[in-house]
Design an enzyme around this catalytic site. Sequence first.
Site, mmCIF file in Angstrom:
data_model
loop_
_atom_site.group_PDB
_atom_site.id
_atom_site.type_symbol
_atom_site.label_atom_id
_atom_site.label_comp_id
_atom_site.label_asym_id
_atom_site.label_seq_id
_atom_site.Cartn_x
_atom_site.Cartn_y
_atom_site.Cartn_z
ATOM 1 N NE ARG A 104 -6.691 -8.468 -9.697
ATOM 2 C CZ ARG A 104 -5.827 -7.959 -8.795
ATOM 3 N NH1 ARG A 104 -6.082 -8.037 -7.502
ATOM 4 N NH2 ARG A 104 -4.730 -7.362 -9.170
ATOM 5 N NE ARG A 105 -3.577 -10.617 -10.575
ATOM 6 C CZ ARG A 105 -3.026 -10.548 -9.380
ATOM 7 N NH1 ARG A 105 -3.329 -11.429 -8.471
ATOM 8 N NH2 ARG A 105 -2.170 -9.598 -9.088
ATOM 9 C CG HIS B 164 -2.003 1.166 0.797
ATOM 10 N ND1 HIS B 164 -3.070 1.055 -0.047
ATOM 11 C CD2 HIS B 164 -1.947 2.468 1.132
ATOM 12 C CE1 HIS B 164 -3.641 2.231 -0.207
ATOM 13 N NE2 HIS B 164 -2.983 3.106 0.504
HETATM 14 CU CU CU1 Z 1 -4.037 -0.508 -0.547
#
Ligand code: CU1
Length: 538
Positions: A428-429, A214
Site C-alpha cells: 500500500r501507499r 481501533h
Molecule cells: Cu483495528
Amino acid sequence: MTVGRKLVLANFWVAVVAFGLAAIMAVMQALARADAELAIRSPKLYYVSMTAHGVLMALVFTTFFIMALGYFAVGAELKRLETPSWGWASFFVSLVGTILTTLAILSGSSTVLYTFYPPLQAHPLFYVGATLLVVGSWIWCAVMIRTYLAWRAGMAGEAVPLSVHGMMVTVIIWILATAGLAVEVVGMLLPWSFGFVEKVDPIVARTFFWWFGHPLTYFWLVPAYVVWYTILPGAIGGRVFSDRLTRVVFILFVLFSTPVGLHHQFTDPGISSGFKLLHTITTYAILFPSFVTAFSVIASFELVGRAKGAKGLFDWIGFLPWKDPFFASVALAMLTFAIGGFGGAINAAYAMNAMVKNTSWIQGHFHLTVGTAVALTFMGVSYWMLPRLTGYPVRLRALALAQPYLWFFGMMLFSIPSHITGIMGMPRRVYSAAFQGSEVAASWQFLTTVSAVGGVILFVSSAFWLAVLVVSVLGEKGERPPIEFAKPLTPVAGSAGVWDRFGLWTAVAAALIVIAYAYPIVHLLSLTRFGSSPFKPF
Ligand code: CU1
C-alpha cells in the site's frame, strides 16, 4: 427542531467542505493507480495529497459530521442542549485545529499520512492542530454529557431515547479512545517535534496510536448505526426491530472497541504473542454486535416490505424504496459493510494477518468500511436531514438518486481489485503501481487500472453529493418537515434498564483496557529503549 439547529448546521457544513477537499486530493491517488504519465504527478505531491486525503476524510469529515449528528439527536429527542456556548467553543477550537493541520499538510512540511507514525515527523503545527481538533471534540463530549445528565435529572428511571443512547455510547468510546492519542501526541510527538527531546520510541508511540486507532473506527461506525437503527426505519415507514437488543449492541461496542488495538501490531517486536492472541480474541468478540446489527436492521427492512404486501421468502426486497436516495445509501452501505466485515475477520486473525499486512488489501478494506459503510450513510442521511434543518427541499433529485449507486459501483471497482492485488503482494501507499517496470508489478497493472476507474467514479459521486447540497440551499425555502425517529416494534416499558447505566459500562470498559494494555505497555517501557531521531523524506 429549534434547539441546537445552528450548531448542527455549522458542524455539518465544515464536514461537507472537508469532504470536498479530501475528494479532490483522492484524484491524485487514482492517477497513481493508473500510473498516468502527467506533469502534475510527483512523489512529493502524491504523499502530500494522501496525507491530506486521509486526515480530512478520516479525522475531519467524520468528527464534524458526528458532532452535528450528536447535537441533532439530543436537540430533536431531548429538546434541550446544555451550555450551547460550550458547543460554539467546541466548534471554533476544532475549526482552528483543522485549519492549522490542513495548512501544515499543504505546505509540504507534514507528510506523515493519517497514522502519523514516528519516526516520520511533521511540523509542530500539524500536531498542535490535531490536538486542538481533539480538544474541541472533548468540549462536544462535555456538552453531550451535561445535556444528558440535565435530562436524566428530570426523568429519573426513564429509558433514554435510542438515538441519544447511541450518541452517548459514541461519546464514551471517543473519550476512552482519545486518552491513548493524548498520551502519544502530548506526551511524545509534540515535545519531540518542538525539539525539546531528541528521540522518540516508535513502538511505544504506535501502541498508543492503536489504543486510539481501533476504537476510532467505532467512533465512526456507531453514529452510522444510530442512523441505521433509529432514523432510517422511521423514514421508510418501518420500526426498530428490538429496542432492547439495540441497547445491548451499543454497550458491547463500549466494552470491546478499545482492548483490541494490538491486532494492528502483530508484526511489531517487544509485544508478547500471548497479548497479541488476547487482542485477536477480543476483536472477534466485537464482530458479534456487528452481526446482530446486520440481522436487526435487515429484519426492520423486511417488516417494511411485508407491510407493503410481500408474501414470499425474499420478494420483500423488491418492495423496498430503492428510489429513495437515503434508503439506497444505507442499504448499499450495509451490503458493502458485509464484504468489508469478511475482510476484517482476516485482518484480525493472528496468523492470516501476515498475508495482507501493509498491502493494498488494507486500503481496499477500509474504503469498504469507513469509506462506504460510514461515509455513504452520512451522505445518505444528509438528504433527509437537510430539509428538516433548513427547510430547503432536496433538489437535483436525479443526481441525488444516482449518487449512492455510483458510489457503490465505483467502490467495488476500486476496492475489490485492491484486495486482490494485496494478496498478489502489492504494497500500500506506493507512488507508482508499475514499480519502474518490474515484472511482478506488470501482473497487477490491469487491476490497478480498474481501481483507478473506480476512483474516478467515486469522484463523480462525491461531486454529485456536493452539487445536490449546494443547489438545494440555493433554491426556494419551504416548510421544514417533521423529525421523526423510528419507534420500536414492541413498545418498551419506558424504564431505564441496566443497558442505560453509562457510568457502570464505562468503568467495565476501562477495566478491560487495563487488562489489555497495562502489561504490554509496562513491558515495552522496561525494555532498553534507543529511540529514533526524526525522519523527513521530503
Ligand atoms: Cu483495528
